[in-house]
Design an enzyme around this catalytic site. Structure first.
Site, PDB file in Angstrom:
ATOM      1  CG  ASN A 205      -1.879   1.294   1.354  1.00  0.00           C
ATOM      2  OD1 ASN A 205      -1.180   2.629   1.403  1.00  0.00           O
ATOM      3  ND2 ASN A 205      -3.348   0.708   1.352  1.00  0.00           N
ATOM      4  CB  CYS A 210      -7.679   4.530  -4.503  1.00  0.00           C
ATOM      5  SG  CYS A 210      -7.306   5.821  -3.845  1.00  0.00           S
ATOM      6  CG  HIS A 457      -8.777  -0.525   3.150  1.00  0.00           C
ATOM      7  ND1 HIS A 457      -7.519  -0.345   2.413  1.00  0.00           N
ATOM      8  CD2 HIS A 457      -8.378  -1.815   3.000  1.00  0.00           C
ATOM      9  CE1 HIS A 457      -6.565  -0.976   2.731  1.00  0.00           C
ATOM     10  NE2 HIS A 457      -7.033  -2.341   3.174  1.00  0.00           N
ATOM     11  CG  ASP A 474      -6.236  -6.245   3.199  1.00  0.00           C
ATOM     12  OD1 ASP A 474      -6.930  -5.076   2.680  1.00  0.00           O
ATOM     13  OD2 ASP A 474      -7.440  -6.118   4.568  1.00  0.00           O
TER      14      ASP A 474
END
Length: 1157
Positions: A205, A210, A457, A474
């Site tokens: 990330n 996004c 998220h 994730d």
């Protein structure tokens, strides 16, 4: 999802902003915030690690003497839920807003261990103690951590509503607050290894990407797509940051073979989306299309040409078919993805049903068929073929016209594991479709958004081989999941949680599920074996394998370097050559930038004498000619060579020496290498140095060239005097031996410059000169030349260098374009700055210049200009939090700024009683003026239709009438930025009559309303004076229903007007008057529908209905929200000003007379 300015914003949950903050990177009251993107460890990121049984509880807080609270913020008692301590934080008078601000706070955050986090769903409520159904309640979810230990709502509810004793929120001056909190336990994943646990790795990330990571994982796990990417031709000369194919090949290779998570920066740079704004200005569908289009283009003429189309392209047929004649128009179109409605649809099948729904074209909307003229027809879409990989974009985000903002649709929306698009005998297929192809699909990926419209998220559930095993991707973390997580828990809707300690109110907690699917990927069963294929190293180009293995080795070297860092010391060695290169170019103050000198990485255990041999090899200076000085930071923040190393110190290890020299315990040792040279530039042994000897450094300043340079260093005796070395200094500067020169000591430059003249007759000791000091010298300026030189001496030049600032000026009307640049000084006064700008613009009066500062975060002008002489210096104009901008915006005013600041300017549209076009007037009056003064000023600028006509000021906003302004109201607080004030003529009528009509009373907005508008009505006919006691004046608005929405969305348009209705009057009577007034033809008017609307919901009326009976309620919020609606198609031409913000007001009376402004 974009960072744009909206007039009104959906109230978004957020961190508590600093109470003294108005703008900056922290979340503020309105508008999407750059920092509002949820961190990695947020609710969405950790949802799957939460236990299945959350613990929930309700906390009730009764606050007595609420209106008399005088503190800015107030905490509740601590309560425990899920083993964690919580409390409610409120700002009774608002956190810099006119709203109650309320947050949930982690009560013991200050004492929790490093790295703590906890996830909670919660709602906060202000209980309505009169009518529970009016209780104000908002819910959200958040991952609390050290950085974000409180979360909630800055604009919870308007203060005027909270403090209104008739509303029921304060009873006996007591406010009751409820907090429902549900806590899920979170598993610690600090040591979690995705590759080891699942066989897959995640994507890093990087703070601004996004939705990209979840999309990339989805594409990577379509093996046929990955193989095609690998087979795209690239060469070893390509640069990944400039080549999308190579960047994607590199990324996919690392996802396949790395053991840890992979970075995406090369890829984002390759297609130009390497800023946060890039992602905020587009959505996932656009990113998908950008990638596919660029890859498709790069694949042309290669072995993989056409892969994108083969995988993702389908076709549908748009058709229009006439009902009464034999005519049909069709158009074939391709698609790479389908956008499906969520709102009003229970599942994917319902969305497809809506997609192919037939629309009737009739009445005003008839279809013009070639050779047949206007015809009734049906219009629709049918699918010719579906692609092997079907990408469905779910419309979770849409624009709410009523609230003028983007909203997220969190409604429950189901999607199946197996999708059959041949259902009901192929009702989605066109007659041309190939029925031999079985359109049965298996769900491959579910892309999820967790959060609100302005932040959140993204993550994805994927089953890479279409087996029963799902995985959650994730960002960096990949976990195994079951089918329930991937499907049912991503449907959205509400989640009901039971209380663990029910009290008097034991109703279950209901929370909106903010985590839900926004994109689905299905793979056709008949193409499964082709798409889910094997991809191995032989599919990867050799140059790519070599490049990426080399990258891996370099990465391993860096890791090893970092792991061994504690065994090494970095030694930075500055020399005379560094000082000559840097002073006057890179730096002016002190002696050197240590980041730009040669550095050595030396084992800490190496004796310093051995290090000197390394220096000899690097610089060609034998060990016996080297002398090293240690640098020291002085109390005045300068950094100078302090003393030479002693022979004893040189026998120590470099690690010991570093610790002695540097108390900051970093890994660096900074040294100055002193080397003496003879006339032939050969090194000499360093001269003996005793306590009398002082090492000084010299800079020469040339006022004509405005140039400072390093000329060398000398040893002097502390008892000696500067006059004794003048000849030597002239020689160093290339001057005649007897040149008259001045000497200055450079003492410090932070926070301000200190450079003082040196007395050449006083001893160095008397002048407190010591090792490492800097002496600047220059020719003594001639008196006649001082006026011609900007900076005649060293102190003035150093002051200039310290404070100089290039400022880019932009016209406020063209805020994106630099118009000119000025070299100014940070310590210039307000008057200095505007005078320089006025000179540049050729303006005689600098007071007519108005400046506006720059917002470094939004890259826009700040909303408020700089008031006259309200700042002391230029630096104050440029500072924005911890950043210094170099941009200012300017305006040239028609009157001096001090005079303007005492005035208020209003933009008013004047509507003449007998002319169609409005006149836009700019009215400028003292701030203490009243609306009456505005109207008197307008009278001097326009010609009235009647000698007795008066004016009044109205407010119209989005085709609704909101307010008549009283004549005595002050204009200071009137804001015409988003709505237009409107002045109209009317014949005088008794004020009590207007009140009786309900006009003034019903139109004035509640305090604090977001929609103020100003207007003045037209002539009021004589008949109005004879109205009965039960006659009513009502609002009449035109409206349409938006057919693109899944539920009734009323949109107003055209010209609103007032209508006086009698008690007992039927709709049939009223329609006659409305038709006559609006002069609508019978055929057209027969298609109009009439409805009573309250708060946007239409109740259609019959001709026999008594209209006045619908308008009896007095408790409605704002009279404009109850009106008689005329539903018909919008054919009104748009006015040439203010984009339909200014709407003429029409008055209609029972006898059918009308007057129009």
């Amino acid at each position: 999802m974009r960072v744009k300015e909206f007039k009104h914003q959906e109230d978004e949950e957020m961190l508590v902003p600093p109470s003294d903050s108005v703008e900056g990177p922290q979340p503020v009251v309105e508008g999407p915030q750059p920092m509002e993107v949820a961190p990695i460890d947020n609710a969405g990121a950790l949802e799957n690690q939460a236990s299945d049984e959350p613990q929930a509880s309700r906390f009730t807080w009764a606050i007595e003497n609420f209106s008399r609270l005088n503190m800015k913020k107030l905490y509740s008692d601590v309560f425990t839920v899920g083993g964690y301590k919580w409390r409610v934080l409120i700002f009774p008078k608002g956190n810099n807003v006119d709203f109650l601000s309320m947050y949930l706070d982690v009560a013991d955050s200050a004492t929790l261990p490093y790295g703590w986090s906890r996830y909670a769903q919660f709602s906060l409520a202000v209980v309505n103690q009169m009518h529970n159904k009016y209780t104000m309640k908002k819910d959200t979810q958040h991952q609390f951590n050290q950085r974000e230990s409180d979360w909630g709502f800055t604009s919870f509810m308007p203060l005027h509503e909270l403090y209104d004793p008739n509303k029921g929120y304060l009873v006996n001056d007591t406010c009751v607050i409820e907090a429902d909190v549900a806590v899920r336990k979170v598993i610690d994943y600090w040591s979690y290894d995705s590759k080891k646990e699942t066989g897959y790795v995640g994507l890093k990330n990087q703070g601004a990407t996004c939705y990209m990571n979840s999309l990339l994982q989805t594409l990577y796990h379509i093996p046929y797509f990955r193989k095609a990417v690998y087979h795209m031709p690239t060469t070893e000369n390509d640069n990944p940051t400039g080549s999308i194919p190579l960047a994607l090949q590199s990324l996919f290779y690392k996802l396949q073979y790395n053991d840890t998570s992979v970075a995406t920066k090369e890829l984002t740079k390759s297609f130009g989306w390497d800023t946060y704004d890039s992602f905020m200005q587009h959505d996932v569908q656009e990113l998908n299309r950008v990638l596919c289009e660029k890859l498709e283009d790069k694949m042309k003429g290669t072995v993989v040409e056409g892969t994108i189309q083969k995988l993702f392209e389908g076709h549908h047929m748009n058709y229009i078919e006439c009902i009464n004649v034999d005519f049909k128009s069709t158009r074939k179109e391709s698609f790479y993805d389908l956008q499906l409605d969520v709102k009003g649809c229970k599942d994917v099948y319902a969305s497809f049903d809506k997609y192919v729904e037939v629309e009737r074209l009739e009445g005003d909307n008839k279809y013009h068929a070639e050779q047949h003229g206007l015809q009734d027809a049906k219009k629709g879409v049918l699918f010719i073929d579906f692609p092997p990989v079907l990408q469905l974009q779910l419309k979770r985000f849409e624009y709410d016209f009523m609230r003028d903002t983007m909203v997220k649709i969190n409604d429950r929306y189901e999607f199946p594991l197996e999708l059959d698009l041949d259902r009901d005998n192929g009702k989605y297929l066109s007659p041309d479709a190939d029925r031999s192809v079985r359109n049965l699909y298996m769900l491959h990926s579910v892309l999820v958004h967790s959060g609100g419209v302005h932040g959140g998220h993204y993550y994805a559930y994927i089953r890479p081989t279409l087996s029963d095993q799902w995985y959650k991707f994730d960002d960096e973390r990949v976990t195994k999941e079951d089918v329930k997580r991937a499907l049912e828990e991503q449907y959205g809707g509400e989640e009901e949680l039971p209380q663990t300690n029910p009290g008097y109110n034991n109703t279950p907690f209901k929370f909106t599920k903010y985590s839900n699917a926004y994109m689905l990927v299905y793979i056709r069963v008949s193409d499964k074996d082709k798409i889910i294929c094997d991809v191995d190293e032989k599919d990867i180009a050799e140059h790519l394998r070599i490049r990426l293995k080399k990258e891996q080795e370099e990465k391993e070297d860096k890791r090893r370097y970092k792991a061994q860092a504690h065994l090494f010391t970095i030694i930075k060695v500055a020399r005379d050559v560094d000082l000559r290169e840097q002073i006057g170019k890179d730096i002016h103050f002190d002696l050197v930038d240590h980041d730009k000198v040669h550095s050595f990485r030396i084992q800490k255990q190496m004796p310093f004498n051995l290090f000197k041999e390394e220096v000899a090899k690097e610089f060609g200076v034998p060990v016996q000619f080297q002398r090293f000085w240690i640098w020291a930071k002085r109390q005045n923040h300068t950094y100078r060579p302090n003393r030479p190393l002693t022979p004893q110190e040189e026998t120590q290890t470099v690690g010991t020496l570093r610790e002695v020299s540097n108390k900051a315990h970093n890994a660096e040792l900074k040294l100055f290498l002193e080397v003496e040279y003879d006339q032939d530039s050969l090194p000499l042994p360093p001269p003996e140095k005793n306590k009398e000897d002082i090492l000084l450094f010299f800079k020469h300043y040339d006022p004509d060239k405005e140039e400072l340079r390093y000329v060398g260093r000398l040893f002097v005796k502390s008892s000696g005097k500067p006059m004794e070395i003048l000849t030597k200094l002239n020689e160093m500067a290339g001057f005649a031996p007897d040149e008259d020169i001045e000497l200055f000591e450079e003492i410090k430059f932070e926070p301000s410059v200190m450079c003082e003249r040196l007395d050449i007759r006083a001893s160095f000791r008397f002048s407190q000169i010591e090792d490492g000091d800097i002496i600047c010298f220059q020719k003594r300026p001639l008196p006649e030349s001082e006026d011609k030189i900007r900076f005649p001496d060293v102190p003035s030049f150093l002051e200039y260098v310290k404070n100089r600032q290039i400022v880019h000026f932009r016209s406020l009307e063209r805020p994106k374009e630099d118009e000119f640049c000025l070299e100014l000084a940070k310590n210039h006064t307000y008057d200095d700055v505007v005078e320089k700008v006025a000179q540049r613009l050729g303006l005689d009066d600098p007071s007519k210049i108005r400046l506006t500062p720059h917002n470094c975060y939004s890259q826009q002008p700040k909303p408020n200009p700089i008031k006259y002489r309200s700042v002391d210096h230029l630096l104050d104009m440029l500072v924005h939090y911890n950043q210094i901008s170099d941009i200012l915006y300017y305006e040239v005013l028609d009157i001096p700024l001090p005079e303007l600041q005492g005035l208020k300017t209003l933009k008013v549209a004047f509507h003449h009683a007998t002319k169609d076009e409005a006149i836009i007037l700019n009215i400028r009056l003292p701030k203490q003026s009243t609306v009456g003064d505005v109207l008197n000023e307008i009278k001097t600028k326009v010609e009235l239709s009647h000698p007795s006509a008066e004016l009044r000021l109205l407010e119209v906003f989005y085709h609704k009438i909101y307010k008549i302004f009283p004549l005595h109201e002050k204009i200071e607080n009137i804001n015409d930025q988003y709505w237009t004030l409107r002045a109209e003529e009317f014949l005088p009528v008794d004020k009590d009559k207007l009140c009786f009509l309900g006009l003034i009373e019903s139109l004035i907005l509640p305090q604090g309303s977001l929609f103020p508008c100003f207007f003045v009505p037209s002539q009021i006919p004589e008949e109005e004076k004879n109205l009965g006691p039960n006659d009513r004046l009502i609002h009449v608005y035109h409206f349409t229903k938006d057919s693109s929405q899944n539920q009734v969305q009323v949109q107003n348009f055209g010209e609103p007007f007032f209508l006086v209705i009698h008690e007992g009057e039927t709709l049939a009577d009223i329609k006659i008057r409305v038709q006559k007034k609006l002069q609508i033809a019978d055929e057209e008017f027969s298609k109009w529908k009439f409805a009573f609307l309250s708060l946007g919901r239409p109740e259609y009326l019959e001709d026999s209905d008594i209209v006045s009976s619908r308008f009896q309620r007095r408790d409605v919020y704002g009279a404009w929200e109850q009106y008689l609606g005329l539903e018909h198609s919008d054919t009104t031409p748009k006015r040439s000003y203010a984009a339909s913000q200014i709407i003429p007001t029409l008055w209609e009376l029972p006898n059918g007379d009308a007057y129009v402004n």
